[in-house]
Motif scaffolding. Structure first.
Motif, PDB file in Angstrom:
ATOM      1  N   GLY A  29       1.069  -0.865  -0.056  1.00 26.17           N
ATOM      2  CA  GLY A  29      -0.034   0.284  -0.332  1.00 26.17           C
ATOM      3  C   GLY A  29       0.729   1.140   0.169  1.00 26.17           C
ATOM      4  O   GLY A  29       2.130   1.442  -0.854  1.00 26.17           O
ATOM      5  N   HIS A  30       0.149   2.408   0.155  1.00 27.45           N
ATOM      6  CA  HIS A  30       1.146   3.646   1.032  1.00 27.45           C
ATOM      7  C   HIS A  30       2.827   3.409   1.989  1.00 27.45           C
ATOM      8  O   HIS A  30       2.276   2.315   3.436  1.00 27.45           O
ATOM      9  CB  HIS A  30       0.313   4.877   1.360  1.00 27.45           C
ATOM     10  CG  HIS A  30       0.746   5.531   1.519  1.00 27.45           C
ATOM     11  ND1 HIS A  30       0.806   6.954  -0.164  1.00 27.45           N
ATOM     12  CD2 HIS A  30       1.118   6.607   2.503  1.00 27.45           C
ATOM     13  CE1 HIS A  30       1.962   7.545   0.433  1.00 27.45           C
ATOM     14  NE2 HIS A  30       2.155   7.893   1.811  1.00 27.45           N
ATOM     15  N   PHE A  75       4.629  -0.694  -7.541  1.00 25.47           N
ATOM     16  CA  PHE A  75       2.958  -1.238  -6.895  1.00 25.47           C
ATOM     17  C   PHE A  75       2.237  -1.961  -8.586  1.00 25.47           C
ATOM     18  O   PHE A  75       2.943  -2.138  -8.649  1.00 25.47           O
ATOM     19  CB  PHE A  75       2.581   0.599  -7.527  1.00 25.47           C
ATOM     20  CG  PHE A  75       1.504   0.733  -7.801  1.00 25.47           C
ATOM     21  CD1 PHE A  75       0.796   1.318  -6.009  1.00 25.47           C
ATOM     22  CD2 PHE A  75       0.652   0.246  -8.708  1.00 25.47           C
ATOM     23  CE1 PHE A  75      -0.566   1.240  -5.884  1.00 25.47           C
ATOM     24  CE2 PHE A  75      -0.998   0.304  -8.948  1.00 25.47           C
ATOM     25  CZ  PHE A  75      -1.526   0.817  -7.555  1.00 25.47           C
ATOM     26  N   LYS A  76       1.880  -3.093  -6.955  1.00 29.96           N
ATOM     27  CA  LYS A  76       1.333  -3.876  -7.949  1.00 29.96           C
ATOM     28  C   LYS A  76      -0.219  -3.915  -7.624  1.00 29.96           C
ATOM     29  O   LYS A  76      -0.781  -3.503  -6.316  1.00 29.96           O
ATOM     30  CB  LYS A  76       1.930  -5.444  -7.259  1.00 29.96           C
ATOM     31  CG  LYS A  76       2.984  -5.680  -7.582  1.00 29.96           C
ATOM     32  CD  LYS A  76       3.677  -5.644  -8.497  1.00 29.96           C
ATOM     33  CE  LYS A  76       5.815  -5.492  -8.222  1.00 29.96           C
ATOM     34  NZ  LYS A  76       5.638  -5.860 -10.025  1.00 29.96           N
ATOM     35  N   THR A  77      -0.681  -4.893  -8.604  1.00 30.44           N
ATOM     36  CA  THR A  77      -2.147  -5.221  -7.919  1.00 30.44           C
ATOM     37  C   THR A  77      -2.584  -6.244  -8.801  1.00 30.44           C
ATOM     38  O   THR A  77      -2.269  -6.862  -8.798  1.00 30.44           O
ATOM     39  CB  THR A  77      -3.274  -3.857  -9.243  1.00 30.44           C
ATOM     40  OG1 THR A  77      -2.571  -3.877 -10.660  1.00 30.44           O
ATOM     41  CG2 THR A  77      -2.896  -2.431  -9.201  1.00 30.44           C
ATOM     42  N   GLY A  78      -4.307  -6.520  -9.275  1.00 29.61           N
ATOM     43  CA  GLY A  78      -4.682  -7.738  -9.272  1.00 29.61           C
ATOM     44  C   GLY A  78      -4.267  -9.274  -8.928  1.00 29.61           C
ATOM     45  O   GLY A  78      -4.020  -9.069  -7.994  1.00 29.61           O
ATOM     46  N   CYS A 101     -10.604   1.812   8.773  1.00 34.26           N
ATOM     47  CA  CYS A 101     -11.156   0.078   8.045  1.00 34.26           C
ATOM     48  C   CYS A 101      -9.769  -0.761   7.273  1.00 34.26           C
ATOM     49  O   CYS A 101     -10.706  -0.480   5.499  1.00 34.26           O
ATOM     50  CB  CYS A 101     -12.707  -0.034   8.102  1.00 34.26           C
ATOM     51  SG  CYS A 101     -13.080  -2.163   7.512  1.00 34.26           S
ATOM     52  N   PRO A 102      -8.711  -0.811   7.167  1.00 33.64           N
ATOM     53  CA  PRO A 102      -8.084  -0.432   6.383  1.00 33.64           C
ATOM     54  C   PRO A 102      -7.834  -2.481   5.578  1.00 33.64           C
ATOM     55  O   PRO A 102      -8.244  -3.261   5.668  1.00 33.64           O
ATOM     56  CB  PRO A 102      -6.241  -0.662   6.953  1.00 33.64           C
ATOM     57  CG  PRO A 102      -6.408  -0.439   8.471  1.00 33.64           C
ATOM     58  CD  PRO A 102      -7.898  -1.005   8.434  1.00 33.64           C
ATOM     59  N   TYR A 103      -8.181  -1.990   4.364  1.00 29.67           N
ATOM     60  CA  TYR A 103      -8.670  -2.960   3.632  1.00 29.67           C
ATOM     61  C   TYR A 103      -7.133  -4.039   3.297  1.00 29.67           C
ATOM     62  O   TYR A 103      -7.431  -5.293   2.937  1.00 29.67           O
ATOM     63  CB  TYR A 103      -8.706  -2.511   1.914  1.00 29.67           C
ATOM     64  CG  TYR A 103      -9.943  -1.941   1.367  1.00 29.67           C
ATOM     65  CD1 TYR A 103     -11.346  -2.437   0.834  1.00 29.67           C
ATOM     66  CD2 TYR A 103     -10.350  -0.738   1.449  1.00 29.67           C
ATOM     67  CE1 TYR A 103     -11.949  -2.525   0.677  1.00 29.67           C
ATOM     68  CE2 TYR A 103     -11.820  -0.297   1.378  1.00 29.67           C
ATOM     69  CZ  TYR A 103     -12.757  -1.841   0.729  1.00 29.67           C
ATOM     70  OH  TYR A 103     -13.778  -1.254   0.690  1.00 29.67           O
ATOM     71  N   SER A 104      -5.958  -3.416   3.427  1.00 32.00           N
ATOM     72  CA  SER A 104      -4.754  -4.574   3.640  1.00 32.00           C
ATOM     73  C   SER A 104      -4.955  -5.489   4.991  1.00 32.00           C
ATOM     74  O   SER A 104      -4.567  -6.645   3.823  1.00 32.00           O
ATOM     75  CB  SER A 104      -3.898  -3.796   3.842  1.00 32.00           C
ATOM     76  OG  SER A 104      -2.996  -3.077   4.828  1.00 32.00           O
TER      77      SER A 104
END
Length: 188
Positions: A29-30, A75-78, A101-104
Motif C-alpha cells: 500500500g502506501h 506498485f502491484k495490483t490484481g 478499516c484498512p483494506y490491507s
C-alpha cells in the motif's frame, strides 16, 4: 437523540486461492512514516535473516532500498498483488495513524495470510488476536519485533493462524447494501 451505526468496509470474498507459503513478511500500500513503514524497516534491520517485501508507493521507498533484507517490488495490483500477499508468511499493517478499516488487513486474511497489526484505530476490530493474527503497540519497534518473532518462531502456530484466516468474516457488497438500506429506511 441520535444513534451512530458502524458498518465496516466491504470486500468481495472471491474463491480463495491457496498459495504456497514462502518465508517473507509483506507490507503493501502506501509506504510512508505515518503508515509505519519506517518502524517496520527498523525491525527489518534487527532481523537480517528475515526477508521483508514492500509493494506500493510512497516516501519510504528510497529507505527500503537501503536495507539489505528488504525488497521493494513496486506498485502491484490484481493477480500479481494477490500472489505476493497470498504467498507471504505474515502481512504487517504497521500504521501509526488512526486507520478506520484498512483494506490491507482484510485482503491479507481473505488470501489466508495472518496479519500483525498496530493496535490503533480500527485495525484491532479486524484481527482476531491469537486466531488470524496479533497486535503490537503502534510506533514501537520493540513491540513489533517481539510480536513478529513470536509469530515466526513456531511454524505450527503460524499454520493455525493461516487456517483460521479462512473464517475471517467481513462485510460483502450484499450485506453492506442490506445494512445501509436498513439504516436509510429507519429499520436499524
Amino acid at each position: 437523540k441520535y444513534k451512530t451505526t458502524v458498518i465496516h468496509n466491504f470486500i468481495e470474498k472471491e474463491q480463495t486461492e491457496h498459495f504456497e507459503k514462502e518465508n517473507y513478511i509483506i507490507e503493501f500500500g502506501h509506504l510512508s512514516k505515518d503508515k509505519g513503514t519506517l518502524t517496520l524497516l527498523e525491525v527489518a534491520r534487527r532481523m537480517p535473516d528475515t526477508k521483508f517485501v514492500f509493494a506500493g508507493y510512497g516516501a519510504a521507498v528510497e529507505k527500503i532500498k537501503c536495507i539489505q533484507n528488504a525488497e521493494f517490488v513496486g506498485f502491484k495490483t490484481g493477480d500479481e498483488l494477490k500472489r505476493l500477499i497470498g504467498r507471504a508468511a505474515i502481512s504487517v499493517c504497521p500504521s501509526e495513524w488512526y486507520e478506520n478499516c484498512p483494506y490491507s488487513v482484510m485482503e491479507s486474511q481473505i488470501l489466508l495470510t495472518p496479519v500483525l497489526g498496530a493496535n490503533i484505530g480500527g485495525i484491532p476490530e479486524l484481527i482476531n488476536v491469537g486466531e488470524t493474527g496479533e497486535l503490537f503497540v503502534a510506533g514501537d519497534a520493540d513491540s513489533l519485533e517481539q510480536k513478529l518473532r513470536y509469530m515466526l518462531e513456531n511454524k505450527d502456530r503460524l499454520e493455525r493462524y493461516t487456517k483460521k484466516c479462512s473464517n475471517a468474516d467481513f462485510e460483502t457488497p450484499q450485506s453492506y447494501y442490506q445494512k445501509l438500506i436498513a439504516i436509510y429506511e429507519g429499520k436499524n
